[in-house]
Design an enzyme around this catalytic site. Structure first.
Site, PDB file in Angstrom:
ATOM      1  N   SER A 160       1.730  -3.771  -3.590  1.00 43.58           N
ATOM      2  CA  SER A 160       0.353  -3.958  -3.122  1.00 43.58           C
ATOM      3  C   SER A 160      -0.382  -2.637  -2.942  1.00 43.58           C
ATOM      4  O   SER A 160      -1.598  -2.607  -2.849  1.00 43.58           O
ATOM      5  CB  SER A 160       0.332  -4.692  -1.784  1.00 43.58           C
TER       6      SER A 160
ATOM      7  N   GLY B 131      -0.072  -8.681  -3.760  1.00 40.29           N
ATOM      8  CA  GLY B 131      -0.378  -7.788  -4.867  1.00 40.29           C
ATOM      9  C   GLY B 131      -1.515  -6.879  -4.489  1.00 40.29           C
ATOM     10  O   GLY B 131      -2.116  -7.027  -3.417  1.00 40.29           O
TER      11      GLY B 131
ATOM     12  N   GLY C 153      -5.160  -4.674  -4.698  1.00 46.89           N
ATOM     13  CA  GLY C 153      -6.550  -4.665  -5.140  1.00 46.89           C
ATOM     14  C   GLY C 153      -7.397  -5.853  -4.767  1.00 46.89           C
ATOM     15  O   GLY C 153      -7.099  -6.633  -3.867  1.00 46.89           O
TER      16      GLY C 153
ATOM     17  N   CYS D  39      -0.817 -13.058   1.232  1.00 49.73           N
ATOM     18  CA  CYS D  39      -1.628 -11.861   1.011  1.00 49.73           C
ATOM     19  C   CYS D  39      -2.575 -12.032  -0.182  1.00 49.73           C
ATOM     20  O   CYS D  39      -3.468 -12.870  -0.116  1.00 49.73           O
ATOM     21  CB  CYS D  39      -0.717 -10.639   0.877  1.00 49.73           C
ATOM     22  N   LEU D  40      -2.379 -11.294  -1.268  1.00 51.27           N
ATOM     23  CA  LEU D  40      -3.265 -11.503  -2.416  1.00 51.27           C
ATOM     24  C   LEU D  40      -3.168 -12.956  -2.880  1.00 51.27           C
ATOM     25  O   LEU D  40      -4.174 -13.564  -3.279  1.00 51.27           O
ATOM     26  CB  LEU D  40      -2.898 -10.542  -3.568  1.00 51.27           C
TER      27      LEU D  40
ATOM     28  N   GLN E 248      -5.504 -14.942  -0.941  1.00 47.79           N
ATOM     29  CA  GLN E 248      -6.898 -14.756  -1.361  1.00 47.79           C
ATOM     30  C   GLN E 248      -7.169 -15.504  -2.665  1.00 47.79           C
ATOM     31  O   GLN E 248      -8.234 -16.098  -2.854  1.00 47.79           O
ATOM     32  CB  GLN E 248      -7.202 -13.256  -1.521  1.00 47.79           C
TER      33      GLN E 248
ATOM     34  N   ASN F 143      -0.786  -5.906   5.378  1.00 47.20           N
ATOM     35  CA  ASN F 143      -1.167  -4.897   4.413  1.00 47.20           C
ATOM     36  C   ASN F 143      -2.248  -5.466   3.515  1.00 47.20           C
ATOM     37  O   ASN F 143      -1.973  -5.975   2.451  1.00 47.20           O
ATOM     38  CB  ASN F 143       0.050  -4.490   3.578  1.00 47.20           C
TER      39      ASN F 143
ATOM     40  N   HIS G 135       2.221 -10.872   6.193  1.00 48.56           N
ATOM     41  CA  HIS G 135       3.496 -10.883   5.468  1.00 48.56           C
ATOM     42  C   HIS G 135       4.623 -11.510   6.270  1.00 48.56           C
ATOM     43  O   HIS G 135       5.331 -10.810   6.989  1.00 48.56           O
ATOM     44  CB  HIS G 135       3.871  -9.457   5.054  1.00 48.56           C
TER      45      HIS G 135
ATOM     46  N   GLU H  62       7.367 -12.477   5.218  1.00 49.18           N
ATOM     47  CA  GLU H  62       8.674 -11.970   4.774  1.00 49.18           C
ATOM     48  C   GLU H  62       9.014 -10.667   5.484  1.00 49.18           C
ATOM     49  O   GLU H  62      10.144 -10.180   5.386  1.00 49.18           O
ATOM     50  CB  GLU H  62       8.678 -11.769   3.251  1.00 49.18           C
TER      51      GLU H  62
END
Ligand SMILES: Nc1ncnc2c1ncn2[C@@H]1O[C@H](COP(=O)(O)OP(=O)(O)O)[C@@H](O)[C@H]1O
Ligand SMILES: Nc1ncnc2c1ncn2[C@@H]1O[C@H](COP(=O)(O)OP(=O)(O)O)[C@@H](O)[C@H]1O
Ligand SMILES: [Mg+2]
Ligand SMILES: [Mg+2]
Lengths: 1101, 380
Positions: free
Chosen positions: B56, B235, B237, B262-263, B266, B304, B345, B347
């Protein structure tokens, strides 16, 4: 869940006197708790026997009982106040144990008092090592292999199973008392026996020793919804086998991978849940095998602890405050984080600096004590330092200790280590002692490699490499032709002080500072903010480091800087922190912004909301100058610096400050009082008698002075404090011996004897009554005599170690008048502006002055509690120029303060608490060298009752029946007769050693048991046996006449071992008898301070 | 001694941000005259290796606020991806030699081996304060003269509008056998690799057999693998720059249970019609309180991310988790389809394990909603 509305009143139990293993951290936590509960609108009832605390200020709780922490007393308090709940988790082990007794006695059930914070079952699971072990195994956590024993035989069987080395730990004890590691059967037998005796339940845990493993602590919190957070991880530099309280420790943990750390975190929460701590803070300790990562759990404390105070100061997360809120029903996410304001307390602080704690020991005060560190805690205090790097924080911590070290060596004191041969040095580092870290640096500097040091010390290689960085930087600094800006910056970032640089470069500290500043290398102040700058911080809690940005906020207000008292030590403890905190509170009220500088993590003064700004910094000339620079740069004005409330620590810095900034009595006056010649001249001029004496630089001089003034004489070096190295001698040989020891050995190293530092030789006033007077003088010349305290023990027992009564009990009014008059005269001639303490000895009606200290004394909080006059606050205001008359007008000073003492309807007795139970080899005899760690106060309607309470509070509950064993010095025998008769009249049986018995019998007294002295075999029972068999309930043993005062030592040592109260002066015995007699006619009564001094005597705080 | 902070052996190095702030330090890691990237700070106190190897961070320069970095070295087991994708590492004090029984290599040689330039001796607190005020800004750092770095910083790219996923996703699918209870569950999971962390895959294998597929895999290709559930990884960006995966996920939702992190969260939000926005400086740390609205329980989470899902932007979805520090949406579930995701996260790696229950929740979702891809679905 919001605040619990079903509770109306809450009883908080404090931790009592400062003792080893339980120091002012519990004043910090208890004060926070009381304030929070009051803020939440509960009626707070507080019990704590320690008057030198902020928590026992009448404004902190609604009802403040300065009473013994004893189940019977607590029962009375509960009966009277009927609290709905009891919060036991903020008063250390004392409060937990007391709560458990109240549960067992059924008191809480009877009065319907709910225990909040930790349920009794949870306390039992955590505190009983057996239950704890079973509980941990049930959730799959590993504990070291072990078994419980109730007898020596049982212990030996278990040991045979486990194999050596073995660690022995008594159940239900504090600070590792009675704990140790045995490498063979003989050691084991001794330790097991000691441990069985030390445990209040006669139980020991026999456990496989994992000394040498890495030791960690997690400070965790849990709320009623089962939300758990880790506030701070702490890694011990000294591995397992050295008590965490005696280890150098570091936050955050430095050598764990995230995988290991998270697993430890999971274990800590599992432990908390299994033990059943429903709300509040706990401390969980782990050991990790450095070669495999295998992790075992060592213990958990289901309460706020010393480490939680450290964790709070290290992170800015106020554990005690939050624990108190959780106990009354709030959830972590319902409590805001004070520092960021924007975020909740349900998070885990993250820090962008390193915190190092270093313990402070007092072995020099306890001759005979073994300096090796082990599983029983021996330190009396600690310092904490914050730096961006470990090296910086370590060196800052070492210079904060005030033991003459400027950092990790590179100072004059290193000479002693440089003198050692390599093999000696290597042998030494294998043994943990207070000096080990310095020895390790010396070894590394000599080229011993990191692995070798690791193998010999068990210290993790990461830490050893940091020591090596300091060592190699030092070598480079010493060798460089000139130092450039980059060199200074590098050195400062590794924590080197200007004093170390001066030593290495053969120049002065001032020159180093000037050159370094010329290179633009100056301290920058960063902020402790719980979140590593992720959010804006609103709390000005700062530390210095050498970085690129300064975060001190501007201010246009007038500020007063208060220099604190540094680490707790014998002779300078919590009383001085109390004074500094009071100064901050009252000066804030008076409109100043207050700035606190201190390095003791246990204290209220280093709480981030005690003052407007907090600098967590060492109290050295350099560090204080940095703070002043930062404060001057911040705008507004620095109105002044208070140096006279924190004991000797800030006083010593007075000379390094710009004179116009020093508030209160001028440094010149302070010097005058310390300078023997000028002080003598002053007393003579004022016509105040002193004990006859003189000064000497040679043995011949000393003998001449002694010959002139007559024996016994008191000898002492002129440059040490707290009665250090002071001795009473009775003949020429004694003078020779003492002069010899002062000119050679350790004392010589501390300064030796020179014309500037002569030995003081004074006539020792035997059987004189000692009196302390505390007073305040203002600029207008008014002197307020705040308290006259008559000591129970005669002069010759250090004022800090003797009990005293306020008001005085036996002094004639004329004598008291003389004391007051002398005090006024001295205060005026010293041009005192603020506090003065004068010590006197009264013999045959004649008043002699012993010394005067124009600064806060140890007795200030006691006087304030006994009289209701907020002495430290009054003095602080006087120091900034207000007059007593103005303060009366303002209501800070009660209008009747002057006459108040004369009409008090109660007597207050202060008693000292001594650490002998921790130091098995040390003689308990009291003398002119102070050795107490703390104090308690007893208040009642008669002196006898107050004295008895003070004894109970100090942990030596006087018996009401049984046998009193007397063994008296010849000169004490006549007076002893009267005391023995009093005991006999009270129905006690009398036992006595042969000489004493003969004297008593000759006077017609019945002596029931004859006791033999050492060497007198076959004639009578053995003293130690009698004590061991529980046949004696009270010992009165006074030193044997003119001989060495150690004659009765085995008796006193045995009394300590078998926990039999032992009085070493007749005065104390007399007071005890009076107390017992009074107790026969008065029921036990408890009275809160608010009733002793009604109508807002001490203002709300 | 060689390294550590500050050491005369290291060449001086500067870091310059696009908005002109300059930070001094010394060069470490892979040599670089000029390195660029988007500057972010991470506040975790342990787990630097996991952070550095988290894909990421592609396109970013990571500054650690914690002082001492590298103390316990590195080891193969703690890698979150075969190679690091970040653009640089900035620390206050880099350890020379590791001390930990698990360590196999010190951090600095690890960085050198992977070509990651670094800086040590930096006032990383000042840096964090700067980023907090200025936002995640592009920066340049290295041994080049200040003017050159300044120029490089001013043209350095941020992450907005960039597809960084293509740089980090696997080229080919890979199959990971179930472990523990996952060995016998019979469940099949297809995990999209947008920059997936190793720990996610290994936690998924405790649920069933996992096929990790490249980001460009189509819905048809996924369904052909007959999954019981589809996992959307983290991931790097800007999610808005990923129309392909968003379309694919839109096709998959409803037909098969979906779990995103996370990504992945989104992307799921976008696939369901939601919108994303960029936070000023993101959340990067291991101490963020997230409340699970269903129970009120607070989880301490590892985070993150620089982008977040806009509140109320997803039709027919309910917010399940919020960040208690700033109210950012940390999780939601669809009311129409068996799909949920979290922004943080669970995990961990690094960070607390408080939210690992979400993997079990994914298993339960798969069991409760048989996938239409699966022959014999519903008979288990
Ligand atoms: N099994 C053991 N082997 C070696 N040292 C031990 C062992 N258990 C405890 N210790 C040491 O003894 C110290 C005190 O033990 P602990 O259980 O924490 O008691 P306390 O209640 O005094 O804190 C610890 O800090 C640790 O250094
Ligand atoms: N001349 C003396 N006669 C008897 N006792 C004395 C005499 N001088 C001092 N003392 C005793 O020694 C103790 C310590 O002496 P002091 O001068 O107060 O030193 P410190 O500065 O350490 O407090 C006093 O409290 C007192 O009990
Ligand atoms: Mg312990
Ligand atoms: Mg004195």
């Amino acid at each position: 869940m919001p605040r619990r509305d079903d509770l109306e009143s809450i009883l908080v139990i404090g931790s009592g006197p400062i003792v080893i293993g339980q120091a002012c951290e519990f004043d910090y936590s208890g004060t926070q708790a009381c304030r929070v509960l009051a803020e939440e609108g509960y009626r707070v009832i507080l019990a704590n026997s320690n008057p030198a605390t902020i928590m026992t200020d009448p404004g902190t709780a609604d009802r403040t009982y300065v009473e013994p922490l004893d189940p019977e007393v607590l029962t009375r308090i509960i009966e009277k106040e009927r609290p709905d709940a009891l919060l036991p988790t903020l008063g250390g082990q004392t409060a937990l144990n007391l709560t458990m007794s109240l549960v067992e006695l059924g008191v809480l059930d009877r009065f319907g008092v709910e225990v909040i914070g930790a349920r009794p079952e949870a306390i039992a699971t955590a505190e009983d090592r057996d239950q704890f072990k079973v509980a941990m195994e049930s959730i799959g956590l590993e504990v070291p292999q072990s078994g419980f024993a109730h007898s020596l035989r049982e212990a030996e069987e278990i040991a045979a199973d486990i194999g050596f080395p073995i660690m022995v730990r008594p159940s239900f004890i504090l600070g590792g008392k009675g704990t140790g590691i045995a490498n063979d059967a003989a050691q084991f037998a001794r330790l097991a026996a000691e441990g069985l005796a030390a445990s209040p339940v006669g139980q020991i845990l026999v456990e496989r020793s994992i000394a040498g493993w890495k030791e960690f602590e997690l400070e965790v919190m849990r709320d009623a919804a089962d939300n758990c957070v880790v506030v701070c991880s702490i890694e011990n530099v000294d591995p397992m086998g050295v008590h965490t309280g005696d280890s150098i420790t570091v936050a955050p943990a430095q050598t764990l991978t995230d995988v290991e750390y998270q697993a430890m975190r999971d274990d800590a929460f599992a432990c908390l849940r299994r033990v059943g701590v429903e709300t509040g803070g706990s401390n969980v300790q782990f050991a990790v095998d450095p070669s495999t990562g295998r992790r075992v759990i060592i213990e958990m404390n289901p309460r706020v602890s010393r480490s939680s105070a450290l964790a709070s100061k290290a992170t800015g997360f106020p554990i005690a405050k939050i624990a108190a809120r959780l106990a009354v029903g709030y959830l972590l996410n319902e409590i805001p984080n004070d520092i960021t304001k924007a975020t909740p307390a349900s998070f885990e602080p993250t820090i962008d600096y390193v915190v190092t704690k270093v313990p402070r020991w007092a072995f020099e005060k306890l001759p005979g004590a073994d300096e090796r560190l082990g599983t029983r805690m021996q330190s009396v205090g600690e310092v904490m330092a914050i730096g961006r790097t470990f090296c910086e924080s370590l060196q800052k911590a070492l210079r904060s200790l005030e033991q003459g070290r400027a950092g990790l060596n590179a100072d004059a004191a290193e000479a002693a280590l440089d003198a050692l041969r390599d093999d000696e040095l290597l042998a030494r580092i294998e043994v943990a002692t207070p000096d080990r870290v310095f020895e390790v640096e010396t070894a590394l500097r000599r080229g011993v490699d990191v692995d070798e040091v690791v193998a010999r010390t068990g210290i993790d290689p990461w830490f050893v490499r940091q020591f090596e960085r300091i060592a190699s930087e030092r070598t480079r600094l010493a060798a460089a032709a000139t130092l450039e800006g980059a060199d200074y910056r590098r050195a400062k970032r590794l924590g080197f002080s200007d004093a170390q640089l001066a030593y290495l470069r053969g120049t002065t500290e001032a020159a180093v500072r000037a050159e370094r500043l010329a290179h633009g290398v100056r301290a920058t102040f960063k902020t402790v903010d719980t979140c590593a700058a992720e959010f804006e911080a609103f709390t000005p809690y700062h530390y210095a480091t050498y970085e690129e940005e300064d975060e001190v906020r501007r201010s246009d207000r007038a500020r007063v800087v208060i220099l604190g008292s540094g680490p707790n030590r014998i002779g300078q403890g919590i009383e001085f922190d109390y004074c500094c905190v009071h100064a901050s509170m009252t000066l804030r009220d008076a409109g100043y912004e207050t700035v606190m500088v201190n390095c003791n993590p246990e204290t209220v003064s280093t709480d981030y909301d005690t003052s407007d700004r907090l600098y967590f910094e060492p109290l050295t000339a350099e560090d204080v100058a940095n703070v002043l620079d930062a404060e001057r740069a911040a705008g507004g004005t620095v109105a002044g610096v208070i140096v006279s409330l924190g004991g000797q620590t800030p006083l010593k810095l007075a000379g390094t400050l710009p004179p116009e900034l020093v508030l209160g009595t001028s440094p010149a006056s302070i010097d005058l009082a310390e300078d023997r010649e000028r002080w003598n001249a002053l007393c003579e001029e004022l016509g105040i008698p002193q004990p006859p004496g003189g000064t000497a630089t040679t043995t011949a001089d000393a003998l001449a002075v002694a010959g002139r003034v007559g024996y016994p004489v008191l000898l002492r070096p002129s440059y040490v404090l707290g009665g250090r190295a002071m001795e009473i001698v009775y003949d020429d040989d004694g003078v020779r011996r003492v002069m010899q020891s002062m000119t050679t050995g350790a004392l010589a190293r501390e300064g030796g004897v020179t014309a500037e530092r002569p030995v003081l030789v004074d006539r020792f006033l035997e059987d004189a009554v000692e009196v302390d007077v505390d007073a305040v003088r203002d600029d207008a010349g008014e002197v307020l005599i705040a308290g006259v305290m008559e000591h129970v023990e005669e002069a010759g027992v250090h004022s800090g170690d003797s009990a005293c009564a306020l008001p005085p009990q036996t002094l004639e009014p004329a004598v008291v008048a003389t004391l007051e008059q002398h005090t006024r005269a001295l205060a005026a001639s010293l041009a005192v502006r603020g506090l003065i303490n004068v010590q006197y000895a009264v013999k045959d009606g004649q008043v002699y002055v012993l010394e005067a200290n124009p600064r806060a004394s140890r007795t200030v909080p006691f006087v304030a509690k006994a009289t209701g006059v907020p002495l430290a606050m009054v003095a602080s205001r006087v120091m900034v120029g207000q007059t007593l008359a103005e303060l009366r007008g303002e209501g800070l000073l009660p209008a009747d303060a002057v006459d108040r003492v004369r009409v008090l309807d109660h007597v207050s007795v202060k008693e000292a608490v001594l650490p002998f139970d921790r130091f098995p080899g040390v003689d308990t005899l009291l003398g002119p060298e102070m050795r107490s760690t703390g104090e308690v106060m007893g208040v009642d309607v008669t002196f006898g009752l107050a004295f008895a309470k003070s004894q109970m509070a100090a942990g030596t509950r006087l018996p009401d029946s049984g046998t009193v064993f007397l063994s008296l010095a010849d000169r004490d025998k006549p007076a002893g007769l009267e005391v023995a008769r009093a005991f006999s009249d009270l129905g006690f049986e009398i036992a006595a050693t042969l000489g004493t018995a003969g004297y008593l019998r000759a006077a017609g007294l019945v002596v029931d048991t004859l006791v033999a002295k050492v060497g007198e075999e076959g004639v009578a029972s053995d003293a130690v046996d009698l004590l061991a068999q529980g046949k004696v309930q009270l010992v009165v043993n006074t030193p044997r006449g003119l001989g060495p005062r150690a004659d009765g030592r085995h008796i006193r040592t045995a009394a300590v071992a078998y926990k039999v109260p032992c009085l070493t002066t007749l005065a104390a015995a007399r007071a005890a008898a009076a107390g017992m007699a009074d107790a026969r006619v008065h029921a036990l009564e408890v009275r809160p301070l608010q009733d002793l001094h009604p109508v807002g005597s001490e203002p709300a705080t | 001694m060689s390294g550590g902070r500050p050491s005369s052996a290291r060449p001086p190095s500067l870091l310059v941000t696009a908005d002109g702030a300059v930070f001094a330090g010394e060069a470490a890691g892979a040599p670089a005259a000029v390195a660029t990237g988007e500057l972010v700070f991470n506040t975790a106190m342990s787990g630097y290796q996991e952070v550095i190897t988290d894909p990421s961070y592609a396109g970013q320069v990571i500054s650690f606020t914690s002082t001492h970095i590298g103390n316990y070295g590195t080891n193969a087991a703690d890698d979150e991806a075969p190679v690091p994708h970040c653009r640089g590492v900035v620390v206050c004090d880099l350890a020379d030699e590791p001390s930990n029984w698990r360590a196999t290599e010190a951090l600095e040689p690890f960085l050198v081996r992977h070509g990651v330039p670094a800086m040590t001796g930096v006032d990383t607190r000042r840096l964090a304060r700067h980023v907090r005020q200025a936002g995640a800004v592009p920066c340049a750092f290295g041994t080049a003269p200040e003017a050159e770095l300044r120029a490089a910083a001013s043209t350095a790219l941020g992450t907005d509008g960039l597809d960084l996923v293509s740089d980090v996703t696997a080229a080919h699918p890979s199959v990971h056998a179930g472990t523990g209870p996952g060995a016998a569950s019979g469940l099949r999971i297809v995990a999209f690799d947008f920059g997936v962390k190793t720990t996610m895959v290994s936690l998924l294998t405790t649920l069933g057999t996992v096929t990790v597929v490249p980001a460009g895999t189509t819905a048809g290709e996924v369904m052909a693998l007959e999954p019981d559930g589809v996992f959307l990884s983290n991931g790097p960006g800007d999610p808005a720059a990923l129309p392909g995966p968003i379309g694919t996920v839109a096709d998959l939702v409803g037909g098969v249970p979906v779990f995103g992190i996370c990504l992945g969260h989104q992307i799921l939000a976008a696939a369901l019609g939601g919108t994303t926005y960029k936070l000023p400086f993101g959340h990067h740390g291991a101490n963020h309180p997230v409340q699970r609205l269903e129970s009120g329980v607070v989880e301490i989470t590892s985070q993150n991310h620089n982008y977040a899902v806009a509140a109320g932007s997803i039709p027919d979805a309910e917010t399940t988790h919020v960040n208690l520090n700033d109210g950012v949406i940390e999780g939601f579930r669809s009311l129409r389809a068996p799909a949920f995701s979290v922004q943080y996260h669970p995990e961990a790696a690094p960070g607390p394990h408080d939210a690992r229950y979400l993997f079990a929740a994914f298993r339960d979702l798969m069991l409760a909603h048989p996938s239409s891809a699966r022959a014999g679905a519903g008979t288990r």
